[in-house]
Design an enzyme around this catalytic site. Structure first.
Site, short mmCIF file in Angstrom:
data_model
loop_
_atom_site.label_atom_id
_atom_site.label_comp_id
_atom_site.label_asym_id
_atom_site.label_seq_id
_atom_site.Cartn_x
_atom_site.Cartn_y
_atom_site.Cartn_z
N HIS A 62 -9.19 -8.39 0.89
CA HIS A 62 -9.15 -8.22 -0.56
C HIS A 62 -9.08 -9.60 -1.20
O HIS A 62 -8.93 -10.61 -0.51
CB HIS A 62 -7.97 -7.34 -1.00
CG HIS A 62 -6.62 -7.91 -0.72
ND1 HIS A 62 -6.15 -8.14 0.56
CD2 HIS A 62 -5.62 -8.29 -1.55
CE1 HIS A 62 -4.93 -8.63 0.50
NE2 HIS A 62 -4.59 -8.74 -0.76
N HIS A 64 -6.99 -11.22 -3.28
CA HIS A 64 -5.79 -11.94 -3.68
C HIS A 64 -5.80 -13.30 -2.98
O HIS A 64 -6.27 -13.43 -1.83
CB HIS A 64 -4.52 -11.16 -3.32
CG HIS A 64 -4.16 -10.14 -4.36
ND1 HIS A 64 -3.36 -9.06 -4.10
CD2 HIS A 64 -4.49 -10.05 -5.68
CE1 HIS A 64 -3.20 -8.34 -5.20
NE2 HIS A 64 -3.88 -8.92 -6.17
N ASP A 66 -3.80 -15.31 -1.44
CA ASP A 66 -3.22 -15.61 -0.13
C ASP A 66 -4.07 -15.08 1.02
O ASP A 66 -3.74 -15.30 2.19
CB ASP A 66 -1.79 -15.07 -0.03
CG ASP A 66 -1.66 -13.60 -0.33
OD1 ASP A 66 -2.45 -13.07 -1.13
OD2 ASP A 66 -0.75 -12.95 0.22
N HIS A 67 -5.17 -14.41 0.70
CA HIS A 67 -6.10 -13.93 1.72
C HIS A 67 -7.50 -14.54 1.55
O HIS A 67 -8.38 -14.28 2.37
CB HIS A 67 -6.22 -12.41 1.67
CG HIS A 67 -4.93 -11.72 1.95
ND1 HIS A 67 -4.66 -11.09 3.14
CD2 HIS A 67 -3.81 -11.57 1.18
CE1 HIS A 67 -3.43 -10.57 3.10
NE2 HIS A 67 -2.92 -10.86 1.93
N HIS A 142 -3.51 -0.69 -2.35
CA HIS A 142 -2.86 -1.89 -2.84
C HIS A 142 -3.07 -1.93 -4.35
O HIS A 142 -3.63 -1.01 -4.95
CB HIS A 142 -3.46 -3.11 -2.13
CG HIS A 142 -2.69 -4.37 -2.32
ND1 HIS A 142 -1.32 -4.43 -2.28
CD2 HIS A 142 -3.12 -5.66 -2.56
CE1 HIS A 142 -0.93 -5.67 -2.47
NE2 HIS A 142 -2.00 -6.44 -2.65
N ASP A 212 -3.58 -5.96 2.76
CA ASP A 212 -2.30 -5.51 2.23
C ASP A 212 -2.40 -4.03 1.88
O ASP A 212 -3.42 -3.57 1.38
CB ASP A 212 -1.96 -6.27 0.97
CG ASP A 212 -1.62 -7.73 1.20
OD1 ASP A 212 -1.75 -8.18 2.36
OD2 ASP A 212 -1.26 -8.43 0.25
N HIS A 270 2.56 -10.72 7.44
CA HIS A 270 2.55 -10.78 5.98
C HIS A 270 3.98 -10.72 5.42
O HIS A 270 4.29 -9.95 4.53
CB HIS A 270 1.69 -9.65 5.39
CG HIS A 270 1.26 -9.90 3.97
ND1 HIS A 270 1.95 -9.41 2.89
CD2 HIS A 270 0.22 -10.61 3.46
CE1 HIS A 270 1.35 -9.77 1.78
NE2 HIS A 270 0.29 -10.50 2.10
#
Length: 304
Positions: A62, A64, A66-67, A142, A212, A270
């Site tokens: 996805h 976001h 942090d990914h 999510h 997530d 995570h």
């Protein structure tokens, strides 16, 4: 033949001094698949001596940061290293638009082809099918559109019994047919059955990535019987309400998915930066599903 996972990052949104944002490398018979690409991914690739040039497929769960934030510098580094091989990226929309805008803003002209495959749908979808592995996406729950990934090794060829090769004076073409489970009929009428000269291949293995996501019972059906399940465990029981509010899972949620799926082993990851040690999360998960381990940067797991 290899089917192994290397962990590059285990942290959630806020990195810590010893935990990087999410990134994994899956080695399938010496073909490398990068799964998520958080900040610092290329530094971790160097730290653990993973060859950049063997990565031809990147899967992003996805969008976001942090990914995803580690992807921009990685694309640039591939360019500086003189990459010519096409790179395939699998990600939800609007990944194509975001990357194109970034490349234009920083005047980066890629010398290799970047092929972006947009992941869509709310059911299981096959993303990749080659001679060694199949890769599927499936929907997670999510705050934004998010997908999990299932990597399924294809059934290997049957194993030859070496003394039978000499006994029957088998040709390369005959060996190839027999290893694929086909009998051989020679011009003389002699029939050589695959069951006579080969052994059953080892069982193909599977790996699933779930991050997530908040907990939902149907998730276990997407990863039924998986050999290794990586599942986010952002929070523990002490923050169960926050997990539900933010679309994340607790360690016990992850363990419940693993138990209901009949997984062989569970890797937690995570982790929220509020947990200096992940031991408490591991212990909570093991109350539900015993074969559980906390993922750690640099660890490699042989699957199957």
């Amino acid at each position: 033949m290899s089917f192994r996972l290397t962990i590059l990052g285990t942290s959630s949104a806020l990195p810590t001094s010893d935990r990087y944002p999410t990134a994994h490398v899956l080695n399938v018979h010496e073909r490398l698949f990068l799964i998520d690409c958080g900040e610092g991914t290329q530094m971790q690739l160097r730290r653990y001596r993973i060859r950049f040039g063997k990565i031809n497929h990147i899967f992003i769960s996805h969008l976001h940061g942090d990914h995803f934030f580690g992807l921009y510098p990685l694309l640039s580094t591939f360019n500086l290293m003189g990459r010519k091989t096409p790179l395939h990226l699998y990600a939800p929309a609007p990944a194509q638009e975001l990357i194109s805008r970034h490349l234009a803003d920083f005047d980066i002209n890629l010398a290799y082809e970047l092929v972006v495959h947009t992941i869509t749908g709310r059911s299981v979808r096959q993303l990749l099918d080659d001679k060694r592995v199949e890769v599927f996406s499936f929907p997670l729950r999510h705050r934004i559109i998010s997908y999990g990934f299932l990597f399924r090794e294809k059934v290997p060829d049957r194993n030859m019994i070496h003394e039978k090769i000499r006994q029957h004076n088998l040709t390369i073409a005959e060996i190839s047919r027999l290893k694929k489970g086909q009998d051989v009929t020679r011009e003389s009428g002699e029939v050589i059955t695959c069951g006579e000269v080969t052994m059953e291949p080892r069982r193909p293995v599977t790996y699933a990535f779930c991050s997530d996501t908040g907990y939902f019972p149907g998730l276990s059906t997407y990863v039924k019987g998986v050999d290794l399940l990586y599942h986010e465990a952002t929070f523990g029981d002490d923050n169960a309400a926050l997990a539900k509010k933010t679309g994340h899972s607790t360690a016990k949620n992850a363990a419940t998915v693993a138990r209901n799926a009949g997984a062989k082993k569970l890797l937690l990851g995570h982790f929220s930066a509020r947990y200096r040690s992940t031991a408490v999360l591991e212990e909570e998960a093991r109350q539900v599903f015993t074969p559980t381990e906390s993922a750690r940067e640099g660890n490699t797991y042989d699957i199957g």
